[in-house]
Design a protein around this motif. Structure first.
Motif: not given
Length: 57
Positions: A6-25
């Motif tokens: 749940f924390a790594l969902l690529p939603l703007q207000f979660l940490n997953g958003y930043v991670l998916v944009r910077q390091r998608p793999r």
């Protein structure tokens, strides 16, 4: 592990958003592992409950 999913969902207000944009793999590997782990845990608990129910009946 559920928190990882749940924390790594690529939603703007979660940490997953930043991670998916910077390091998608890296995001895909972490999120995939979390989803796999939660899925396995769900099916193991489900099958265990079914076996216990069959033993009682």
């Amino acid at each position: 592990m559920e928190l990882l999913v749940f924390a790594l969902l690529p939603l703007q207000f979660l940490n997953g958003y930043v991670l998916v944009r910077q390091r998608p793999r890296t995001w895909a590997a972490l999120w995939g592992f979390g989803v796999l782990w939660v899925s396995v845990a769900f099916f193991v608990v489900r099958s265990r409950r079914e076996r216990e129910r069959d033993l009682v009946a």
